[in-house]
Write a protein that holds these residues in place. Sequence first.
Motif, short mmCIF file in Angstrom:
data_model
loop_
_atom_site.label_atom_id
_atom_site.label_comp_id
_atom_site.label_asym_id
_atom_site.label_seq_id
_atom_site.Cartn_x
_atom_site.Cartn_y
_atom_site.Cartn_z
N PRO A 94 101.54 35.56 13.49
CA PRO A 94 101.95 35.88 14.87
C PRO A 94 101.13 35.18 15.94
O PRO A 94 101.68 34.78 16.98
N ALA A 95 99.84 35.01 15.73
CA ALA A 95 99.01 34.34 16.74
C ALA A 95 99.42 32.88 16.91
O ALA A 95 99.52 32.37 18.03
N ILE A 96 99.67 32.20 15.78
CA ILE A 96 100.09 30.79 15.84
C ILE A 96 101.48 30.68 16.45
O ILE A 96 101.75 29.81 17.28
N ALA A 97 102.39 31.59 16.03
CA ALA A 97 103.75 31.57 16.57
C ALA A 97 103.73 31.84 18.08
O ALA A 97 104.43 31.16 18.84
N GLY A 98 102.94 32.81 18.51
CA GLY A 98 102.87 33.13 19.93
C GLY A 98 102.32 31.99 20.75
O GLY A 98 102.85 31.65 21.82
N LEU A 99 101.24 31.36 20.26
CA LEU A 99 100.66 30.22 20.96
C LEU A 99 101.64 29.06 21.04
O LEU A 99 101.75 28.39 22.08
N SER A 100 102.39 28.83 19.97
CA SER A 100 103.38 27.74 19.94
C SER A 100 104.47 27.98 20.98
O SER A 100 104.86 27.06 21.71
N CYS A 101 104.97 29.23 21.05
CA CYS A 101 105.99 29.56 22.05
C CYS A 101 105.46 29.34 23.47
O CYS A 101 106.15 28.80 24.34
N PHE A 102 104.24 29.78 23.70
CA PHE A 102 103.62 29.65 25.02
C PHE A 102 103.49 28.18 25.40
O PHE A 102 103.80 27.78 26.55
N VAL A 103 103.07 27.35 24.45
CA VAL A 103 102.89 25.91 24.73
C VAL A 103 104.22 25.25 25.02
O VAL A 103 104.33 24.39 25.92
N VAL A 104 105.28 25.64 24.29
CA VAL A 104 106.61 25.05 24.51
C VAL A 104 107.06 25.30 25.96
O VAL A 104 107.54 24.39 26.64
N VAL A 105 106.90 26.53 26.43
CA VAL A 105 107.33 26.86 27.80
C VAL A 105 106.53 26.05 28.82
O VAL A 105 107.09 25.52 29.79
N GLN A 106 105.23 25.91 28.60
CA GLN A 106 104.42 25.15 29.56
C GLN A 106 104.77 23.67 29.53
O GLN A 106 104.74 23.00 30.58
N LEU A 107 105.12 23.15 28.37
CA LEU A 107 105.53 21.74 28.29
C LEU A 107 106.84 21.52 29.03
O LEU A 107 107.03 20.49 29.70
N MET A 108 107.77 22.48 28.93
CA MET A 108 109.02 22.37 29.68
C MET A 108 108.74 22.38 31.18
O MET A 108 109.32 21.61 31.95
N THR A 109 107.83 23.26 31.61
CA THR A 109 107.46 23.32 33.02
C THR A 109 106.82 22.02 33.48
O THR A 109 107.16 21.46 34.54
N LEU A 110 105.93 21.51 32.66
CA LEU A 110 105.24 20.26 33.00
C LEU A 110 106.21 19.09 33.08
O LEU A 110 106.14 18.28 34.02
#
Length: 352
Positions: A94-110
């Motif tokens: 869950p920690a890796i999955a959660g971090l991956s989801c968070f990074v995806v959203v920030q990459l879309m924003t960027l």
Amino acid sequence: MFNRNSEKRQLEQGVNEALNIQGDFLPDLKKPSVALIVVLVCELLAITLSLAAFGLEGFNWQGFGMVSFAVQWIALASLLFLALMSSWLNKRHPAIAGLSCFVVVQLMTLCLFSVVISQYGDMLQLNYWSLGQFLLISMIISGIGLRYMYLQQQVRNQQQAHLHSQLQALQSRIQPHFLFNCMNTIACLIEVDPQKAEQAIEDLSELFRASLAEPKLVTLRDEVTLCERYLAMEKLRMGERLHTEWQVADEAWNMPIPSLVLQPLLENAIKHGVHHLPHGGTIRIKVLKQNDELHLVVSNPLVQEARSSGNQLALNNVLARLKGHFGEKVKWSIEQNDELYTINIRYQLKKL
């Protein structure tokens, strides 16, 4: 010769299938209803951000449209990528999955705001400080949103696990062939030894009363008493071919255990071990309390040709029921040599 690691992998797969727990990290993002909810929530977020930026009196509809477009683009693009990644996410911690989801959203924003700033930065009076501001807002909102979806999915997983643990409890109860064997044995005893026949009927009655009751936690003392009734019934059929040895720690007698968890293990030990030996054998049951864990150890003579999928099915059911009560704190291992087949199940205790 059985491969221990291979059998444990099969058991892990069987338990997960029995519980139908796939480790889903987020809800099914491919469902139209999920996309609709995301769109509505993002539109509410766009309205809130626009009101905060422009105020109600000087509300800027053009600015609101741009905010809405940006928020919706980020949300739907992230939703698409996370839906495509769902199989990969469900296999990760869950920690890796959660971090991956968070990074995806920030990459879309960027990506979005980098393009907007490079193309329309002067016209819209945007700069990289604006990008940092939007990234910070995205981090806060996406963190809250992902956490909410994760918790909602975990509730669904737990509800599903509880439902399936109850179904597994039904499947793991006393098998029909045991009833037929008992009835035949009682019929033979009625004339030659009425007292034994009466005791056998009482034992059988207690077993089926427990099997028809709602799944619940009982004390180890009650479970052992029930198992002794079951073994008494089997001993009427097998005679001196069946021997049992109990070793129960004094501090373990009042520990909690699901009703009829040991009985399927004993039935398997008889069916796949002692039953196939002309001179019978001994089943050893050991119950230990170590720190805050209860260890259940059942050993029986190993008969290679008698091993079958039925043994795994019963163990899967037992593990599924234990997981229904104790979650992922349930652990198990299998040991075998040329003579003994040993199952060791342990779980973290909780109060009755």
